[in-house]
Scaffold this active site. Sequence first.
Site, PDB file in Angstrom:
ATOM      1  N   GLU A  28      -5.686  10.236   8.360  1.00  0.00           N
ATOM      2  CA  GLU A  28      -4.388   9.867   8.919  1.00  0.00           C
ATOM      3  C   GLU A  28      -4.126  10.545  10.256  1.00  0.00           C
ATOM      4  OE1 GLU A  28      -3.437   7.541   7.288  1.00  0.00           O
ATOM      5  OE2 GLU A  28      -3.817   7.868   5.169  1.00  0.00           O
TER       6      GLU A  28
ATOM      7  N   GLU B 109       0.863  -1.181   0.000  1.00  0.00           N
ATOM      8  CA  GLU B 109       0.000   0.000   0.000  1.00  0.00           C
ATOM      9  C   GLU B 109       0.901   1.234   0.000  1.00  0.00           C
ATOM     10  OE1 GLU B 109      -3.313   2.119   2.875  1.00  0.00           O
ATOM     11  OE2 GLU B 109      -2.891  -0.017   3.164  1.00  0.00           O
TER      12      GLU B 109
END
Length: 279
Positions: free
Chosen positions: A73, A62
């Site tokens: 995030e 990824e």
Amino acid sequence: MTETTQTRQAGVRRSRIAQAFTAADGCRRKAFIPFVTIGDPSIALTEKLVPAMVEAGADLIELGVPFSDPTAEGPVIQEASNRALAAGTTTDDAFALVARLRREHGINTPMVFMTYANVLYSYGLERFAHRAAEVGLDGVILPDVPHEEKPEFDEPLAAEGIDLVSLIAPTSHERIHSIASDAKGFIYCVSSLGVTGVRKEITSDVKGMVREVRSVTDVPVAIGFGISTPEQAVQMAADSGGAIVGSAIVRMVGEHGEDSVPYVCEYVRSLAEAVHGLN
């Protein structure tokens, strides 16, 4: 591109993602999926890290495409994205990296981008999808795109044989069936509420989410968000098709910079071996 060529290329890409979750005998296997941010702290380092992680046992990679406002995030990956942007990393750099990994490094392991809707909008949806197919990308994860808005992105990506990976969170509840019903590649099951980051304990009903998914589809499920130890990776992979680890790896890159390859390799190997021990 002719329809025949497009169909053939789409089949190759789907088989690469399926390969991450499939053993030599054709049975399902547990997959380990590491995450790194492209260009953190340099494209050159990312180009070293990916082959090293594959060698250490990664089944699917990824790759975070840096973005100025990565809302899903936590601080560790936000800082990595900022470092990559400060180094001048662009979306074109990300595509060029994948092309080199395929062509020059012989990487056949599936690779997916984790990025945000505005990255695709600014690049152009059709142009992004075409370039992704051209370089050999397998899928895209867009954590800020709700299921109801998926078709706008899925259609141009699917036309080029690229899978838009669906996410399921602890808050998805009654939407799990609809999300899983048209999932492609694999399903990213979010283990914890909030943003990415290392957690001491994962308390969500992951088993229940996976059970709901499997009542609708046989598309593999991998669990991410918060996993940092081999024990957590085994716990999550035991309940699904695999484990995804990002923040702990990105933190290591932040600490060791251009010298981080051996540290990341040792860590990835320990996690991959733990997950593969379930097979």
